[in-house]
Motif scaffolding. Structure first.
Motif, PDB file in Angstrom:
ATOM      1  N   TRP A  28       0.812  -1.213   0.000  1.00 23.85           N
ATOM      2  CA  TRP A  28       0.000   0.000   0.000  1.00 23.85           C
ATOM      3  C   TRP A  28       0.845   1.261   0.000  1.00 23.85           C
ATOM      4  O   TRP A  28       0.443   2.293  -0.537  1.00 23.85           O
ATOM      5  N   HIS A  31       1.706   2.791  -3.559  1.00 20.93           N
ATOM      6  CA  HIS A  31       0.675   3.268  -4.483  1.00 20.93           C
ATOM      7  C   HIS A  31      -0.294   4.201  -3.774  1.00 20.93           C
ATOM      8  O   HIS A  31      -0.566   4.037  -2.586  1.00 20.93           O
ATOM      9  N   ASP A  35      -5.249   5.299  -7.131  1.00 22.06           N
ATOM     10  CA  ASP A  35      -4.767   4.623  -8.334  1.00 22.06           C
ATOM     11  C   ASP A  35      -5.086   3.139  -8.368  1.00 22.06           C
ATOM     12  O   ASP A  35      -5.215   2.553  -9.448  1.00 22.06           O
ATOM     13  N   VAL A  36      -5.213   2.500  -7.191  1.00 20.16           N
ATOM     14  CA  VAL A  36      -5.367   1.039  -7.177  1.00 20.16           C
ATOM     15  C   VAL A  36      -6.634   0.547  -6.484  1.00 20.16           C
ATOM     16  O   VAL A  36      -6.901  -0.654  -6.493  1.00 20.16           O
ATOM     17  N   PHE A  42      -8.943   1.975 -11.970  1.00 26.16           N
ATOM     18  CA  PHE A  42      -8.976   0.801 -12.837  1.00 26.16           C
ATOM     19  C   PHE A  42      -9.226   1.206 -14.289  1.00 26.16           C
ATOM     20  O   PHE A  42      -8.630   0.639 -15.209  1.00 26.16           O
ATOM     21  N   LEU A  48      -2.008  -1.776 -14.051  1.00 29.28           N
ATOM     22  CA  LEU A  48      -1.469  -1.476 -12.727  1.00 29.28           C
ATOM     23  C   LEU A  48      -2.343  -2.094 -11.639  1.00 29.28           C
ATOM     24  O   LEU A  48      -1.837  -2.729 -10.696  1.00 29.28           O
ATOM     25  N   VAL A  49      -3.657  -1.927 -11.779  1.00 26.49           N
ATOM     26  CA  VAL A  49      -4.575  -2.407 -10.747  1.00 26.49           C
ATOM     27  C   VAL A  49      -4.570  -3.930 -10.680  1.00 26.49           C
ATOM     28  O   VAL A  49      -4.490  -4.528  -9.594  1.00 26.49           O
ATOM     29  N   PHE A  52      -1.413  -5.130  -9.092  1.00 23.83           N
ATOM     30  CA  PHE A  52      -1.426  -4.850  -7.663  1.00 23.83           C
ATOM     31  C   PHE A  52      -2.182  -5.935  -6.911  1.00 23.83           C
ATOM     32  O   PHE A  52      -1.722  -6.467  -5.890  1.00 23.83           O
ATOM     33  N   TYR A  53      -3.364  -6.310  -7.423  1.00 23.09           N
ATOM     34  CA  TYR A  53      -4.159  -7.333  -6.742  1.00 23.09           C
ATOM     35  C   TYR A  53      -3.589  -8.732  -6.950  1.00 23.09           C
ATOM     36  O   TYR A  53      -3.762  -9.604  -6.092  1.00 23.09           O
ATOM     37  N   TRP A 147     -14.242  -1.348  -4.183  1.00 20.50           N
ATOM     38  CA  TRP A 147     -13.327  -0.215  -4.159  1.00 20.50           C
ATOM     39  C   TRP A 147     -14.000   1.007  -3.530  1.00 20.50           C
ATOM     40  O   TRP A 147     -15.232   1.053  -3.359  1.00 20.50           O
TER      41      TRP A 147
END
Length: 230
Positions: A28, A31, A35-36, A42, A48-49, A52-53, A147
């Motif tokens: 975390w 970022h 953004d995520v 998204f 990127l998203v 990240f996940y 989100w």
């Protein structure tokens, strides 16, 4: 006492090595939340998203439940009445500890969601931008995570449980994120006794009848033994 409603937050998972939003270092810190963890983020940069996940999913898969998770699983298994667990966490540590009834109000890393038709299915360990939906074939797969700016899952059912609770326990939550931060007030309004477990009182700590300070892995086993009578 017939019904216990539990709410868990990032604090209980942090003891298993999964970082909180506010922790220094870790995923975390690298970022911005915008953004995520937002639909807009998204839309701007799905790669990127998704990556990240993917990283969070791999981290959660490697994590093991701690004594706090196991204590709550014991409570569910051995309590004579009903135990309902609502979690803000997207990991599956409660399930790994053996809990059967877990409501993931913020979604789960183990799930995928179609942005076109809302179909849900088990996520691959590595998702890719533009993955197709197995139901409608739209290239609209996303992590099944609630989100910021989206409505948490199962809210009507959660409020029904809060209205029926004899005891509401909040574990490892900051009290800063609504609607979960308002659960204690809702439970109190319907007559429930309330207790908080945290490293320090949360932002809504004054709403609790009892506060137990310390790590969940230490405080929860002792409390569960109290509730179960040994």
């Amino acid at each position: 006492m017939q019904k216990i409603v539990l709410l868990t937050g990032a604090g209980i998972s942090a003891e298993s090595g999964l970082g909180t939003f506010r922790a220094e270092g870790g995923l975390w810190a690298q970022h911005r939340i915008e953004d995520v963890a937002t639909p807009e983020g998204f839309a701007r940069d799905p790669k990127l998203v998704v990556e990240f996940y993917n990283a969070r999913r791999a981290q959660a898969a490697a994590a093991e439940p701690n004594a706090g998770h196991h204590a709550l699983a014991r409570l569910e298994a051995d309590f004579d009445g009903e135990v309902v667990l609502v979690t803000q966490n997207v990991d599956d540590l409660h399930e790994k500890a053996g809990m059967k009834r877990v409501m993931h109000m913020h979604g789960a890393l183990t799930g995928a969601l179609c942005g076109a038709c809302d179909h849900r299915w088990p996520a691959n360990m590595v998702m890719r931008p533009g993955d197709g939906c197995p139901k409608c074939a739209a290239p609209a797969a996303r992590p099944d995570i609630v989100w910021f700016g989206e409505m948490p899952y199962d809210m009507e059912e959660i409020y029904e449980h809060l209205a029926q609770a004899d005891l509401f326990a909040s574990i490892g939550t900051s009290g800063n994120v609504y609607p979960a931060a308002g659960f204690v007030a809702e439970a109190r309004r319907h007559g429930a006794r309330t207790i908080e477990f945290n490293l320090e009182p949360s932002a809504v700590g004054s709403d609790f009848d009892d506060i137990r300070i310390g790590s969940a892995s230490q405080t929860l086993p002792a409390w569960v033994a109290e509730v179960l009578g040994g």
